[in-house]
Motif scaffolding. Structure first.
Motif, PDB file in Angstrom:
ATOM      1  N   GLU A  15       0.870  -1.181   0.000  1.00 12.34           N
ATOM      2  CA  GLU A  15       0.000   0.000   0.000  1.00 12.34           C
ATOM      3  C   GLU A  15       0.904   1.226   0.000  1.00 12.34           C
ATOM      4  O   GLU A  15       1.904   1.271   0.717  1.00 12.34           O
ATOM      5  CB  GLU A  15      -0.875   0.047   1.257  1.00 12.34           C
ATOM      6  N   HIS A  16       0.530   2.210  -0.799  1.00  8.13           N
ATOM      7  CA  HIS A  16       1.393   3.386  -0.883  1.00  8.13           C
ATOM      8  C   HIS A  16       0.607   4.558  -1.427  1.00  8.13           C
ATOM      9  O   HIS A  16      -0.534   4.407  -1.871  1.00  8.13           O
ATOM     10  CB  HIS A  16       2.584   3.094  -1.803  1.00  8.13           C
ATOM     11  N   HIS A  17       1.218   5.697  -1.375  1.00  7.35           N
ATOM     12  CA  HIS A  17       0.624   6.875  -2.002  1.00  7.35           C
ATOM     13  C   HIS A  17       1.720   7.608  -2.766  1.00  7.35           C
ATOM     14  O   HIS A  17       2.882   7.214  -2.733  1.00  7.35           O
ATOM     15  CB  HIS A  17      -0.050   7.780  -0.961  1.00  7.35           C
ATOM     16  N   HIS A  18       1.320   8.653  -3.452  1.00 11.80           N
ATOM     17  CA  HIS A  18       2.282   9.447  -4.209  1.00 11.80           C
ATOM     18  C   HIS A  18       2.240  10.884  -3.726  1.00 11.80           C
ATOM     19  O   HIS A  18       1.490  11.200  -2.807  1.00 11.80           O
ATOM     20  CB  HIS A  18       2.005   9.301  -5.705  1.00 11.80           C
ATOM     21  N   HIS A  19       3.038  11.742  -4.346  1.00 10.62           N
ATOM     22  CA  HIS A  19       3.257  13.055  -3.756  1.00 10.62           C
ATOM     23  C   HIS A  19       3.023  14.214  -4.705  1.00 10.62           C
ATOM     24  O   HIS A  19       3.330  14.136  -5.894  1.00 10.62           O
ATOM     25  CB  HIS A  19       4.672  13.115  -3.177  1.00 10.62           C
ATOM     26  N   LEU A  66      -4.339   5.711 -11.801  1.00 12.51           N
ATOM     27  CA  LEU A  66      -2.893   5.845 -12.044  1.00 12.51           C
ATOM     28  C   LEU A  66      -2.194   4.511 -11.801  1.00 12.51           C
ATOM     29  O   LEU A  66      -1.332   4.092 -12.586  1.00 12.51           O
ATOM     30  CB  LEU A  66      -2.320   6.932 -11.117  1.00 12.51           C
ATOM     31  N   GLU A  67      -2.592   3.833 -10.725  1.00 10.77           N
ATOM     32  CA  GLU A  67      -1.978   2.529 -10.429  1.00 10.77           C
ATOM     33  C   GLU A  67      -2.237   1.548 -11.566  1.00 10.77           C
ATOM     34  O   GLU A  67      -1.340   0.828 -12.011  1.00 10.77           O
ATOM     35  CB  GLU A  67      -2.553   1.957  -9.124  1.00 10.77           C
ATOM     36  N   ARG A  68      -3.492   1.542 -12.048  1.00  9.42           N
ATOM     37  CA  ARG A  68      -3.829   0.628 -13.149  1.00  9.42           C
ATOM     38  C   ARG A  68      -3.040   0.987 -14.397  1.00  9.42           C
ATOM     39  O   ARG A  68      -2.553   0.107 -15.108  1.00  9.42           O
ATOM     40  CB  ARG A  68      -5.342   0.672 -13.436  1.00  9.42           C
ATOM     41  N   ALA A  83       7.944  -1.720  -8.358  1.00 11.79           N
ATOM     42  CA  ALA A  83       7.807  -0.494  -7.557  1.00 11.79           C
ATOM     43  C   ALA A  83       7.794   0.697  -8.501  1.00 11.79           C
ATOM     44  O   ALA A  83       8.228   0.585  -9.648  1.00 11.79           O
ATOM     45  CB  ALA A  83       8.976  -0.353  -6.582  1.00 11.79           C
ATOM     46  N   HIS A  84       7.271   1.803  -8.022  1.00  7.73           N
ATOM     47  CA  HIS A  84       7.277   3.018  -8.839  1.00  7.73           C
ATOM     48  C   HIS A  84       7.192   4.227  -7.925  1.00  7.73           C
ATOM     49  O   HIS A  84       6.709   4.143  -6.809  1.00  7.73           O
ATOM     50  CB  HIS A  84       6.120   3.001  -9.841  1.00  7.73           C
ATOM     51  N   ASP A  85       7.693   5.333  -8.424  1.00  8.84           N
ATOM     52  CA  ASP A  85       7.618   6.601  -7.695  1.00  8.84           C
ATOM     53  C   ASP A  85       6.918   7.596  -8.601  1.00  8.84           C
ATOM     54  O   ASP A  85       7.215   7.652  -9.787  1.00  8.84           O
ATOM     55  CB  ASP A  85       9.019   7.158  -7.398  1.00  8.84           C
TER      56      ASP A  85
HETATM   57 ZN   LIG Z   1       1.449   3.917  -7.024  1.00  6.21          ZN
END
Ligand SMILES: [Zn+2]
Ligand SMILES: [Zn+2]
Length: 155
Positions: A102-106, A123-125, A140-142
Motif C-alpha cells: 500500500e502506498h501513495h504518491h506526492h 494511475l496505479e492501473r 515499484a514506482h515513484d
Molecule cells: Zn502507485
C-alpha cells in the motif's frame, strides 16, 4: 498540509511490528534511537526529513542526535523498511514502506516546498498497464507531481 487518507499507510502498529521483526532478523539491536525513529515514522501520514524527525523527537521529549537519526534512516532504508522520497529540493524524506505494498504518491509545491500525499487507482492501473505493454515486471514506482499548491496559487 492537506487532509491525508490514512489507509495509505495501513495499520501503523503492523508496520512497527514488521520493522521490529525485520531488524531482529538482521541481528540489529533495536536501540532506543532506532525505536524512537520507527515510532515517529509510524506516527506520520506522509514523508519527513531526518531534520523533521529529529525536531519531532525533541518536541516529544525524546531527544535523539541528528547523526543517530540519519544512521537509523539509512539502516531502515537498506532493509526496505522505509521509502525514500525525492522531492527535488535535495532533501531526502522518508516514510514507512508497507509490506503489503500500500502506498501513495506526492504533490510537491515548487514555491513553498510543501509535500502532500495523494492516491489514484486509475494511475496505479495505468502504471501496471504500461508494464504489461512494455513487457516489464514493475515491482515499484515513484510518482511526484510538481507545481503550485492551492495556498501558493492564492497568494
Ligand atoms: Zn502507485
Ligand atoms: Zn508520503
Amino acid at each position: 498540509m492537506a487532509a491525508h487518507t490514512h489507509h495509505a499507510h495501513g495499520d501503523p502498529a503492523a508496520w512497527t511490528d514488521h520493522a521490529a521483526r525485520t531488524l531482529a532478523e538482521h541481528g540489529t539491536r533495536s536501540g532506543g534511537a532506532r525505536r524512537a525513529v520507527v515510532a515517529t515514522l509510524a506516527d506520520q501520514d506522509c514523508c519527513a526529513s531526518a531534520q523533521e524527525i529529529h525536531e519531532r523527537l525533541r518536541a516529544a521529549g525524546r531527544p535523539v542526535g541528528i547523526a543517530s537519526v540519519y544512521r537509523s534512516l539509512d539502516l531502515l532504508h537498506g532493509l526496505g523498511l522505509v521509502t525514500r522520497v525525492e522531492t527535488g529540493d535535495g532533501v531526502a524524506r522518508y516514510e514507512p514502506a508497507l509490506p503489503g505494498g500500500e502506498h501513495h504518491h506526492h504533490l510537491v509545491c515548487v514555491r513553498c516546498g510543501g509535500v502532500e500525499a495523494f492516491e489514484d487507482d486509475a494511475l496505479e492501473r495505468a502504471i501496471h498497464a504500461v508494464g504489461d505493454r512494455v513487457d516489464f515486471d514493475v515491482t515499484a514506482h515513484d510518482v511526484a507531481l510538481r507545481g503550485r499548491c492551492r495556498a501558493c496559487r492564492a497568494a
